[in-house]
Design a protein around this motif. Sequence first.
Motif, PDB file in Angstrom:
ATOM      1  N   VAL A   1     -17.228  -3.655  -0.428  1.00  0.00           N
ATOM      2  CA  VAL A   1     -15.958  -3.866   0.271  1.00  0.00           C
ATOM      3  C   VAL A   1     -15.083  -2.621   0.174  1.00  0.00           C
ATOM      4  CG1 VAL A   1     -13.782  -5.150   0.175  1.00  0.00           C
ATOM      5  CG2 VAL A   1     -15.945  -6.373   0.097  1.00  0.00           C
ATOM      6  N   ASP A   2     -14.948  -2.063  -1.033  1.00  0.00           N
ATOM      7  CA  ASP A   2     -14.125  -0.865  -1.209  1.00  0.00           C
ATOM      8  C   ASP A   2     -14.691   0.321  -0.439  1.00  0.00           C
ATOM      9  OD1 ASP A   2     -12.458  -2.293  -2.844  1.00  0.00           O
ATOM     10  OD2 ASP A   2     -13.300  -1.547  -4.716  1.00  0.00           O
ATOM     11  N   THR A   3     -16.005   0.468  -0.458  1.00  0.00           N
ATOM     12  CA  THR A   3     -16.644   1.581   0.244  1.00  0.00           C
ATOM     13  C   THR A   3     -16.483   1.459   1.749  1.00  0.00           C
ATOM     14  OG1 THR A   3     -18.280   1.791  -1.524  1.00  0.00           O
ATOM     15  CG2 THR A   3     -18.813   2.823   0.570  1.00  0.00           C
ATOM     16  N   LEU A   4     -16.687   0.257   2.277  1.00  0.00           N
ATOM     17  CA  LEU A   4     -16.546   0.054   3.714  1.00  0.00           C
ATOM     18  C   LEU A   4     -15.099   0.246   4.154  1.00  0.00           C
ATOM     19  CD1 LEU A   4     -18.040  -0.636   6.275  1.00  0.00           C
ATOM     20  CD2 LEU A   4     -17.657  -3.056   5.812  1.00  0.00           C
ATOM     21  N   THR A   5     -14.148  -0.107   3.295  1.00  0.00           N
ATOM     22  CA  THR A   5     -12.733   0.128   3.611  1.00  0.00           C
ATOM     23  C   THR A   5     -12.457   1.619   3.749  1.00  0.00           C
ATOM     24  OG1 THR A   5     -12.067  -1.890   2.442  1.00  0.00           O
ATOM     25  CG2 THR A   5     -10.370  -0.243   2.834  1.00  0.00           C
ATOM     26  N   ARG A   6     -12.952   2.410   2.788  1.00  0.00           N
ATOM     27  CA  ARG A   6     -12.763   3.863   2.877  1.00  0.00           C
ATOM     28  C   ARG A   6     -13.491   4.443   4.084  1.00  0.00           C
ATOM     29  NH1 ARG A   6     -13.526   3.156  -2.605  1.00  0.00           N
ATOM     30  NH2 ARG A   6     -15.678   3.878  -2.508  1.00  0.00           N
ATOM     31  N   TYR A   7     -14.652   3.874   4.403  1.00  0.00           N
ATOM     32  CA  TYR A   7     -15.420   4.327   5.567  1.00  0.00           C
ATOM     33  C   TYR A   7     -14.604   4.131   6.852  1.00  0.00           C
ATOM     34  CZ  TYR A   7     -19.243   4.212   9.021  1.00  0.00           C
ATOM     35  OH  TYR A   7     -20.046   4.418  10.110  1.00  0.00           O
ATOM     36  N   ALA A   8     -14.009   2.941   7.008  1.00  0.00           N
ATOM     37  CA  ALA A   8     -13.206   2.651   8.200  1.00  0.00           C
ATOM     38  C   ALA A   8     -11.962   3.532   8.238  1.00  0.00           C
ATOM     39  CB  ALA A   8     -12.823   1.173   8.220  1.00  0.00           C
ATOM     40  N   ASP A   9     -11.306   3.713   7.086  1.00  0.00           N
ATOM     41  CA  ASP A   9     -10.110   4.549   7.043  1.00  0.00           C
ATOM     42  C   ASP A   9     -10.434   5.996   7.396  1.00  0.00           C
ATOM     43  OD1 ASP A   9      -8.622   2.357   6.325  1.00  0.00           O
ATOM     44  OD2 ASP A   9      -8.595   2.825   4.183  1.00  0.00           O
ATOM     45  N   ALA A  10     -11.579   6.498   6.921  1.00  0.00           N
ATOM     46  CA  ALA A  10     -11.958   7.885   7.212  1.00  0.00           C
ATOM     47  C   ALA A  10     -12.186   8.085   8.702  1.00  0.00           C
ATOM     48  CB  ALA A  10     -13.211   8.263   6.418  1.00  0.00           C
ATOM     49  N   ARG A  11     -12.846   7.122   9.341  1.00  0.00           N
ATOM     50  CA  ARG A  11     -13.072   7.232  10.787  1.00  0.00           C
ATOM     51  C   ARG A  11     -11.756   7.161  11.541  1.00  0.00           C
ATOM     52  NH1 ARG A  11     -17.688   3.687  13.309  1.00  0.00           N
ATOM     53  NH2 ARG A  11     -17.304   5.222  14.949  1.00  0.00           N
ATOM     54  N   THR A  12     -10.844   6.306  11.087  1.00  0.00           N
ATOM     55  CA  THR A  12      -9.551   6.178  11.754  1.00  0.00           C
ATOM     56  C   THR A  12      -8.745   7.465  11.640  1.00  0.00           C
ATOM     57  OG1 THR A  12      -9.487   3.787  11.356  1.00  0.00           O
ATOM     58  CG2 THR A  12      -7.394   4.881  11.782  1.00  0.00           C
ATOM     59  N   VAL A  13      -8.716   8.048  10.445  1.00  0.00           N
ATOM     60  CA  VAL A  13      -7.979   9.291  10.241  1.00  0.00           C
ATOM     61  C   VAL A  13      -8.549  10.411  11.109  1.00  0.00           C
ATOM     62  CG1 VAL A  13      -7.485  11.103   8.552  1.00  0.00           C
ATOM     63  CG2 VAL A  13      -7.202   8.703   7.920  1.00  0.00           C
ATOM     64  N   ARG A  14      -9.859  10.474  11.187  1.00  0.00           N
ATOM     65  CA  ARG A  14     -10.504  11.513  12.002  1.00  0.00           C
ATOM     66  C   ARG A  14     -10.149  11.335  13.476  1.00  0.00           C
ATOM     67  NH1 ARG A  14     -14.940  14.971  11.579  1.00  0.00           N
ATOM     68  NH2 ARG A  14     -16.083  15.315  13.522  1.00  0.00           N
ATOM     69  N   ALA A  15     -10.194  10.104  13.958  1.00  0.00           N
ATOM     70  CA  ALA A  15      -9.871   9.841  15.364  1.00  0.00           C
ATOM     71  C   ALA A  15      -8.404  10.126  15.661  1.00  0.00           C
ATOM     72  CB  ALA A  15     -10.211   8.388  15.705  1.00  0.00           C
ATOM     73  N   GLU A  16      -7.516   9.738  14.740  1.00  0.00           N
ATOM     74  CA  GLU A  16      -6.090   9.982  14.963  1.00  0.00           C
ATOM     75  C   GLU A  16      -5.800  11.482  15.045  1.00  0.00           C
ATOM     76  OE1 GLU A  16      -4.135   6.027  12.805  1.00  0.00           O
ATOM     77  OE2 GLU A  16      -4.310   7.922  11.711  1.00  0.00           O
ATOM     78  N   ALA A  17      -6.456  12.267  14.205  1.00  0.00           N
ATOM     79  CA  ALA A  17      -6.249  13.714  14.244  1.00  0.00           C
ATOM     80  C   ALA A  17      -6.699  14.292  15.583  1.00  0.00           C
ATOM     81  CB  ALA A  17      -7.001  14.380  13.088  1.00  0.00           C
ATOM     82  N   LYS A  18      -7.846  13.808  16.078  1.00  0.00           N
ATOM     83  CA  LYS A  18      -8.338  14.300  17.361  1.00  0.00           C
ATOM     84  C   LYS A  18      -7.410  13.869  18.503  1.00  0.00           C
ATOM     85  CE  LYS A  18     -11.520  16.246  18.057  1.00  0.00           C
ATOM     86  NZ  LYS A  18     -11.760  17.700  18.249  1.00  0.00           N
ATOM     87  N   ILE A  19      -6.891  12.658  18.428  1.00  0.00           N
ATOM     88  CA  ILE A  19      -5.989  12.157  19.477  1.00  0.00           C
ATOM     89  C   ILE A  19      -4.720  12.997  19.524  1.00  0.00           C
ATOM     90  CG2 ILE A  19      -4.517  10.204  20.111  1.00  0.00           C
ATOM     91  CD1 ILE A  19      -6.778   8.382  19.068  1.00  0.00           C
ATOM     92  N   ARG A  20      -4.207  13.388  18.362  1.00  0.00           N
ATOM     93  CA  ARG A  20      -2.982  14.194  18.338  1.00  0.00           C
ATOM     94  C   ARG A  20      -3.204  15.565  18.957  1.00  0.00           C
ATOM     95  NH1 ARG A  20      -2.705  11.745  13.084  1.00  0.00           N
ATOM     96  NH2 ARG A  20      -1.009  10.199  12.997  1.00  0.00           N
TER      97      ARG A  20
END
Length: 369
Positions: free
Chosen positions: A156-175
């Motif tokens: 659960v903790d690992t998958l949470t970090r996995y989802a957060d990492a993908r979100t952060v990467r996408a947000e940076a690209k969107i900006r």
Amino acid sequence: NWGQVLRVSSGDGPRARQRGWFPKRELIVRSRGQVRFVTITSRVQASAAAAAVALLLAWVMTLGLLLAGHVAPSHPRLAGSAPAAAADTKKLEQLAADLQRRQDVIEKLVQGELGNLPQAPAADLVKTAPAPDKISFETTPAPGLAGIAARQIVFVDTLTRYADARTVRAEAKIRTLGLSPRTLVTREDRSAQGGPLLRLATAANGALDPRFRRLGESLARMSALARGMRGIPQVLPASADYISSGFGFRSDPFTGEGAFHAGLDFKGPVGAPIYAAAQGVIAFAGERSGYGNCIEIDHGHGLMTRYAHMSAFRVHVGEPVKAGQMIGAIGSTGRSTGPHLHFEVRIDDRAVNPRPFLEAGTKAFGQPS
């Protein structure tokens, strides 16, 4: 050399029967040339037999006590630890039920957002999670169940970090594209929602472990951002073999004066296909001054794409389209010097450079590095 001579005397009564069971025996022993006589009386033989029987009985009793020690705990009258054993069994059943509830929550959260469980993230993302309280050191199944519970928390903790990492990467690209991730995320409209209440719980009392709630929120944010990403132009609207004019300053092809070009021109033959750069809804299909026959697609959040100088339409106003769907054909209508597609990306009706959008493509939601 050994020789033996057996002599039996007879009589009446118990002594006679004893003598019959254990007759007196005389042994002749020859050793080093000498002869000796050894006599074994009935009493000596009876005493030896009695000792052997006593040893046999002692062995049988010892074996019986050992067996009784293994069986006794299962009998309520013989085992004083039966209540403790029953308590351990109840705790095991409760832990197994909690594990099943946790697994159900994990499957619902992951399948609801991702469809299928992803492959295990990189090993360096995994950290040791604290194991739940031990039930009993003497209960064999408990360590195994505790290990499963710990592995669930790690996942659960690992998958949470996995989802957060993908979100952060996408947000940076969107900006980098000049967009706001917050405005891109589709917000829920609670005025049109319903269905049965299916609570998520990881405990028997209906409570949801905060780590599982955190996972659900991370997956939901990642999924919402992915839905918003589908409205970002990322598919080439026409063949990219030759771009005849870029975005920005250029000499006007008719007047030769300095002018601003609000899009990209894709040179191609008349009738070549034109594709939707992202999913959306056809907001306009007709003729505009300077653009000739053109189509406009509304992608939501103030984002719009325009396709101009077309020779044919393949869609109509109000029709939803998918990324890569054919919407028309290249032409040379309007203010044009030859067959090509004029393609624009507009944010809040302000023209922006389409090239970063098309170059980003699906890389915006790639694997986190």
